[in-house]
Motif scaffolding. Structure first.
Motif, PDB file in Angstrom:
ATOM      1  N   ARG A  61       0.832  -1.207   0.000  1.00  0.00           N
ATOM      2  CA  ARG A  61       0.000   0.000   0.000  1.00  0.00           C
ATOM      3  C   ARG A  61       0.862   1.250   0.000  1.00  0.00           C
ATOM      4  NH1 ARG A  61      -2.572  -1.391  -2.634  1.00  0.00           N
ATOM      5  NH2 ARG A  61      -4.053   0.304  -2.356  1.00  0.00           N
ATOM      6  N   ALA A  62       1.427   1.571  -1.136  1.00  0.00           N
ATOM      7  CA  ALA A  62       2.313   2.728  -1.271  1.00  0.00           C
ATOM      8  C   ALA A  62       1.899   3.556  -2.471  1.00  0.00           C
ATOM      9  CB  ALA A  62       3.766   2.276  -1.434  1.00  0.00           C
ATOM     10  N   GLY A  63       1.700   4.860  -2.241  1.00  0.00           N
ATOM     11  CA  GLY A  63       1.358   5.780  -3.313  1.00  0.00           C
ATOM     12  C   GLY A  63       1.482   7.204  -2.822  1.00  0.00           C
ATOM     13  N   TYR A  64       1.123   8.149  -3.690  1.00  0.00           N
ATOM     14  CA  TYR A  64       1.173   9.547  -3.284  1.00  0.00           C
ATOM     15  C   TYR A  64       0.279  10.379  -4.185  1.00  0.00           C
ATOM     16  CZ  TYR A  64       4.898   9.541  -6.859  1.00  0.00           C
ATOM     17  OH  TYR A  64       5.639   9.368  -8.012  1.00  0.00           O
ATOM     18  N   LEU A  65       0.033  11.573  -3.716  1.00  0.00           N
ATOM     19  CA  LEU A  65      -0.871  12.517  -4.374  1.00  0.00           C
ATOM     20  C   LEU A  65      -0.113  13.819  -4.615  1.00  0.00           C
ATOM     21  CD1 LEU A  65      -4.452  13.278  -3.117  1.00  0.00           C
ATOM     22  CD2 LEU A  65      -2.788  15.126  -3.204  1.00  0.00           C
ATOM     23  N   LEU A  66      -0.366  14.439  -5.763  1.00  0.00           N
ATOM     24  CA  LEU A  66       0.266  15.707  -6.142  1.00  0.00           C
ATOM     25  C   LEU A  66      -0.829  16.737  -6.386  1.00  0.00           C
ATOM     26  CD1 LEU A  66       2.660  14.059  -8.724  1.00  0.00           C
ATOM     27  CD2 LEU A  66       3.381  14.918  -6.499  1.00  0.00           C
ATOM     28  N   ALA A  67      -0.721  17.871  -5.713  1.00  0.00           N
ATOM     29  CA  ALA A  67      -1.732  18.921  -5.855  1.00  0.00           C
ATOM     30  C   ALA A  67      -1.158  20.230  -5.329  1.00  0.00           C
ATOM     31  CB  ALA A  67      -3.006  18.545  -5.106  1.00  0.00           C
ATOM     32  N   ASP A  68      -1.956  21.295  -5.391  1.00  0.00           N
ATOM     33  CA  ASP A  68      -1.502  22.577  -4.850  1.00  0.00           C
ATOM     34  C   ASP A  68      -1.359  22.466  -3.336  1.00  0.00           C
ATOM     35  OD1 ASP A  68      -4.019  23.948  -3.409  1.00  0.00           O
ATOM     36  OD2 ASP A  68      -4.704  22.803  -5.157  1.00  0.00           O
ATOM     37  N   PRO A  69      -0.507  23.289  -2.692  1.00  0.00           N
ATOM     38  CA  PRO A  69      -0.231  23.163  -1.256  1.00  0.00           C
ATOM     39  C   PRO A  69      -1.470  23.219  -0.376  1.00  0.00           C
ATOM     40  CG  PRO A  69       1.398  24.586  -2.272  1.00  0.00           C
ATOM     41  CD  PRO A  69       0.361  24.322  -3.324  1.00  0.00           C
ATOM     42  N   ASP A  70      -2.449  24.057  -0.725  1.00  0.00           N
ATOM     43  CA  ASP A  70      -3.634  24.156   0.113  1.00  0.00           C
ATOM     44  C   ASP A  70      -4.432  22.859   0.099  1.00  0.00           C
ATOM     45  OD1 ASP A  70      -5.655  25.747   1.680  1.00  0.00           O
ATOM     46  OD2 ASP A  70      -6.883  25.236  -0.069  1.00  0.00           O
ATOM     47  N   THR A  71      -4.579  22.263  -1.082  1.00  0.00           N
ATOM     48  CA  THR A  71      -5.296  20.986  -1.179  1.00  0.00           C
ATOM     49  C   THR A  71      -4.561  19.901  -0.423  1.00  0.00           C
ATOM     50  OG1 THR A  71      -6.273  21.580  -3.312  1.00  0.00           O
ATOM     51  CG2 THR A  71      -6.148  19.242  -2.789  1.00  0.00           C
ATOM     52  N   VAL A  72      -3.243  19.852  -0.586  1.00  0.00           N
ATOM     53  CA  VAL A  72      -2.448  18.851   0.132  1.00  0.00           C
ATOM     54  C   VAL A  72      -2.598  19.029   1.642  1.00  0.00           C
ATOM     55  CG1 VAL A  72      -0.070  18.140   0.656  1.00  0.00           C
ATOM     56  CG2 VAL A  72      -0.787  18.447  -1.721  1.00  0.00           C
ATOM     57  N   LEU A  73      -2.587  20.265   2.099  1.00  0.00           N
ATOM     58  CA  LEU A  73      -2.723  20.530   3.532  1.00  0.00           C
ATOM     59  C   LEU A  73      -4.077  20.046   4.044  1.00  0.00           C
ATOM     60  CD1 LEU A  73      -1.631  21.815   6.137  1.00  0.00           C
ATOM     61  CD2 LEU A  73      -2.626  23.995   5.369  1.00  0.00           C
ATOM     62  N   ARG A  74      -5.144  20.365   3.329  1.00  0.00           N
ATOM     63  CA  ARG A  74      -6.480  19.966   3.778  1.00  0.00           C
ATOM     64  C   ARG A  74      -6.640  18.441   3.785  1.00  0.00           C
ATOM     65  NH1 ARG A  74     -10.882  21.330   0.838  1.00  0.00           N
ATOM     66  NH2 ARG A  74      -9.724  21.734  -1.081  1.00  0.00           N
ATOM     67  N   LEU A  75      -6.127  17.795   2.761  1.00  0.00           N
ATOM     68  CA  LEU A  75      -6.218  16.339   2.709  1.00  0.00           C
ATOM     69  C   LEU A  75      -5.363  15.709   3.805  1.00  0.00           C
ATOM     70  CD1 LEU A  75      -6.023  15.833  -1.156  1.00  0.00           C
ATOM     71  CD2 LEU A  75      -8.042  15.537   0.279  1.00  0.00           C
ATOM     72  N   GLY A  76      -4.187  16.260   4.022  1.00  0.00           N
ATOM     73  CA  GLY A  76      -3.301  15.736   5.057  1.00  0.00           C
ATOM     74  C   GLY A  76      -3.881  15.868   6.451  1.00  0.00           C
ATOM     75  N   GLN A  77      -4.625  16.927   6.695  1.00  0.00           N
ATOM     76  CA  GLN A  77      -5.247  17.124   8.011  1.00  0.00           C
ATOM     77  C   GLN A  77      -6.327  16.089   8.279  1.00  0.00           C
ATOM     78  OE1 GLN A  77      -6.427  21.240   7.595  1.00  0.00           O
ATOM     79  NE2 GLN A  77      -4.583  22.011   8.615  1.00  0.00           N
ATOM     80  N   ALA A  78      -6.903  15.541   7.224  1.00  0.00           N
ATOM     81  CA  ALA A  78      -7.933  14.512   7.384  1.00  0.00           C
ATOM     82  C   ALA A  78      -7.343  13.105   7.435  1.00  0.00           C
ATOM     83  CB  ALA A  78      -8.926  14.592   6.223  1.00  0.00           C
ATOM     84  N   GLN A  79      -6.063  12.993   7.193  1.00  0.00           N
ATOM     85  CA  GLN A  79      -5.389  11.701   7.154  1.00  0.00           C
ATOM     86  C   GLN A  79      -4.976  11.262   8.566  1.00  0.00           C
ATOM     87  OE1 GLN A  79      -1.557  11.773   5.126  1.00  0.00           O
ATOM     88  NE2 GLN A  79      -2.059   9.903   4.022  1.00  0.00           N
ATOM     89  N   PRO A  80      -5.154  10.005   8.921  1.00  0.00           N
ATOM     90  CA  PRO A  80      -4.685   9.546  10.228  1.00  0.00           C
ATOM     91  C   PRO A  80      -3.167   9.717  10.362  1.00  0.00           C
ATOM     92  CG  PRO A  80      -6.120   7.912   9.216  1.00  0.00           C
ATOM     93  CD  PRO A  80      -5.815   8.936   8.151  1.00  0.00           C
ATOM     94  N   LEU A  81      -2.692   9.948  11.566  1.00  0.00           N
ATOM     95  CA  LEU A  81      -1.254  10.028  11.791  1.00  0.00           C
ATOM     96  C   LEU A  81      -0.587   8.711  11.394  1.00  0.00           C
ATOM     97  CD1 LEU A  81      -1.095  11.821  15.259  1.00  0.00           C
ATOM     98  CD2 LEU A  81      -0.417  12.767  13.044  1.00  0.00           C
ATOM     99  N   TRP A  82       0.571   8.833  10.751  1.00  0.00           N
ATOM    100  CA  TRP A  82       1.391   7.666  10.384  1.00  0.00           C
ATOM    101  C   TRP A  82       0.600   6.632   9.578  1.00  0.00           C
ATOM    102  CZ3 TRP A  82       1.226   8.573  15.970  1.00  0.00           C
ATOM    103  CH2 TRP A  82       2.173   9.529  16.378  1.00  0.00           C
ATOM    104  N   SER A  83      -0.235   7.087   8.658  1.00  0.00           N
ATOM    105  CA  SER A  83      -1.035   6.138   7.871  1.00  0.00           C
ATOM    106  C   SER A  83      -0.180   5.367   6.867  1.00  0.00           C
ATOM    107  CB  SER A  83      -2.163   6.866   7.140  1.00  0.00           C
ATOM    108  OG  SER A  83      -1.654   7.696   6.114  1.00  0.00           O
TER     109      SER A  83
END
Length: 359
Positions: A220-242
Motif C-alpha cells: 500500500r504505497a502511493g502519493y498525491l500531487l496537488a496545490d499546497p492548500d489541497t495537500v494541507l487539507r487532505l493531510g489534516q484529514a489523514q490519520p497520523l502515520w497512515s
C-alpha cells in the motif's frame, strides 16, 4: 466498431447497487490458475527493492518518517514538497478526496477503475457517470460544465487508453477539482502525457501508485500531487502515520532516478510485448481495442462470459468487465504476460472459439 452501445447514455445518473464496484481482478485468481486477471507486473518486486524493504524492518520500533519519501517524490516530478501527500496506496487518496472535497456534483468518467466511485458513494456523495463512447476516447464535452469534481484515469483501467494531456487540461475550470489517476503512467515510455509535473492546471490532483510496476500491492504505497492548500487539507484529514515505514522506504527508492530509468526500460519492453500480444489475440478471434498503453489489453469476444468460464476450466483466468460501468460481459481485460504464458492463452482461446463456432 469497438464502442459498446449498451449501458446508460453519457450523463445519465447512476443507480446504487447496479454493479459490484468493489470487484477486483484478484477475486478471479485461484490455486494453479494462470493469471491474466491481475495487472501487476510479473517477477516483482525486484531483488534490490525487496532488500531495501527487508532492511527497514530493523527500524520498525520508530514511528514512520515521511520526510525522505516526500522529498524523493517531489524531486521525481519537479514539485515542491508542500505539493506532495504520501498515501497508503491510491485507495486512501480516493477516500480522502471524497471526505474532504465533498463535491455537490461529482462525475466519474467511465469505463475506468471503480474505486473512485465506490469511495464517493461510501462518503454519501451521489455520483454521475459519464460513459465514453466511440472507442472510449476522452470527450471533455460529455462532462457537465457544472461538475465540481471530475475523476478520470490515464492510462485508463480497463481500456488501457492514454489520453492526451491537452485533452485532460480541457476538463479543468475554476471551482472544479480534476482528479487524474496515473496508477499506470509509468507503463508508458517517457510518460509524455503525464500531468504529474503540471502546476498550471487549476484544481488538478494527480494520483500515483507503486503497486503495478513494482509489484507492491500488499505494501500500500502511493502519493498525491496537488496545490499546497489541497495537500494541507487532505493531510489534516489523514490519520497520523497512515503510511508505514516499509511503504515510505519503497516510495523513496522507486522515485530515485535509477529506479525511474529501470521502469522506463521495462515500459519499452512492455510496449513491444503488448503489440505482439494484441496481434495474437486478434488472430485467435478476439476484437482488441486499439491504442493500448498500459500493462493490459481490453478485448471483446462473442459470448465473452461463456469464453471466460471455459478459459477458467482450462486453468486460465482473465478479468471480467461487466463490473465496469459502460462495459458488459462480452468484454475482457487481459494482462500482458511473458511470451510462454501468452502463447498458452492464445492457443486455448483459438481452440475454444473454433469449437464455439462449430457448435
Amino acid at each position: 466498431m469497438l464502442a459498446d452501445t449498451r449501458g446508460p447514455a453519457p450523463g445519465v445518473p447512476s443507480q446504487d447497487g447496479e454493479i459490484d464496484l468493489r470487484h477486483h481482478g484478484d477475486a478471479e485468481r485461484g490455486p494453479g490458475l494462470l493469471d491474466f486477471a491481475v495487472n501487476v507486473r510479473e517477477r516483482t518486486p525486484p531483488e534490490w527493492l525487496a532488500e531495501r524493504i527487508r532492511a527497514c524492518v530493523a527500524d520498525l520500533a520508530a514511528y514512520p518518517d515521511p520526510g525522505p519519501a516526500r522529498e524523493a517524490a517531489a524531486r521525481r516530478h519537479g514539485r515542491d514538497t508542500a505539493e506532495v501527500l504520501l498515501t497508503a496506496g491510491a485507495a486512501e487518496a480516493f477516500v480522502l478526496l471524497a471526505r474532504v472535497v465533498r463535491p455537490r456534483h461529482a462525475v466519474v468518467v467511465h469505463p475506468q477503475f471503480t474505486e473512485p466511485e465506490a469511495a464517493l458513494r461510501s462518503a454519501g456523495i451521489p455520483v454521475e457517470r459519464v460513459i465514453q463512447r466511440e472507442g472510449f476516447e476522452l470527450d471533455p464535452e460529455a462532462v457537465p460544465p457544472e461538475a465540481d469534481l471530475v475523476m478520470v484515469g490515464n492510462p485508463t483501467n480497463p481500456t488501457s487508453l492514454l489520453h492526451p494531456a491537452a485533452t485532460l487540461a480541457e476538463l479543468a475550470r475554476p471551482g472544479r477539482t480534476l482528479v487524474v489517476d496515473e496508477a499506470f503512467a509509468d507503463c508508458v515510455p517517457g510518460e509524455p502525457e503525464s500531468v504529474a509535473g503540471r502546476t498550471d492546471i487549476p484544481g488538478l490532483v494527480v494520483l500515483r501508485s507503486l503497486t503495478k510496476t513494482w509489484g507492491l500491492a500488499g505494501l500500500r504505497a502511493g502519493y498525491l500531487l496537488a496545490d499546497p492548500d489541497t495537500v494541507l487539507r487532505l493531510g489534516q484529514a489523514q490519520p497520523l502515520w497512515s503510511v508505514s515505514t516499509p511503504a515510505l522506504v519503497a516510495t523513496e527508492a522507486c522515485c530515485a532516478p535509477e529506479a525511474v530509468a529501470e521502469a522506463d526500460r521495462w515500459a519499452r519492453e512492455l510496449e513491444t510485448r503488448r503489440a505482439a500480444f494484441a496481434e495474437e489475440l486478434g488472430a485467435a478471434g478476439l476484437d482488441v481495442l486499439p491504442g493500448a498503453a498500459a500493462s493490459f489489453l481490453l478485448a471483446r469476444a462473442p459470448d465473452g462470459e461463456w469464453l471466460r468460464e471455459r478459459l477458467r476450466e482450462n486453468g486460465i483466468v482473465v478479468r471480467r468487465c461487466d463490473t465496469f460501468p459502460g462495459l458488459g460481459p462480452d468484454w475482457l481485460r487481459i494482462a500482458v504476460r511473458e511470451p510462454g504464458s501468452t502463447r498458452r492463452l492464445t492457443r486455448v482461446l483459438a481452440e475454444l472459439l473454433t469449437k464455439r463456432v462449430g457448435e
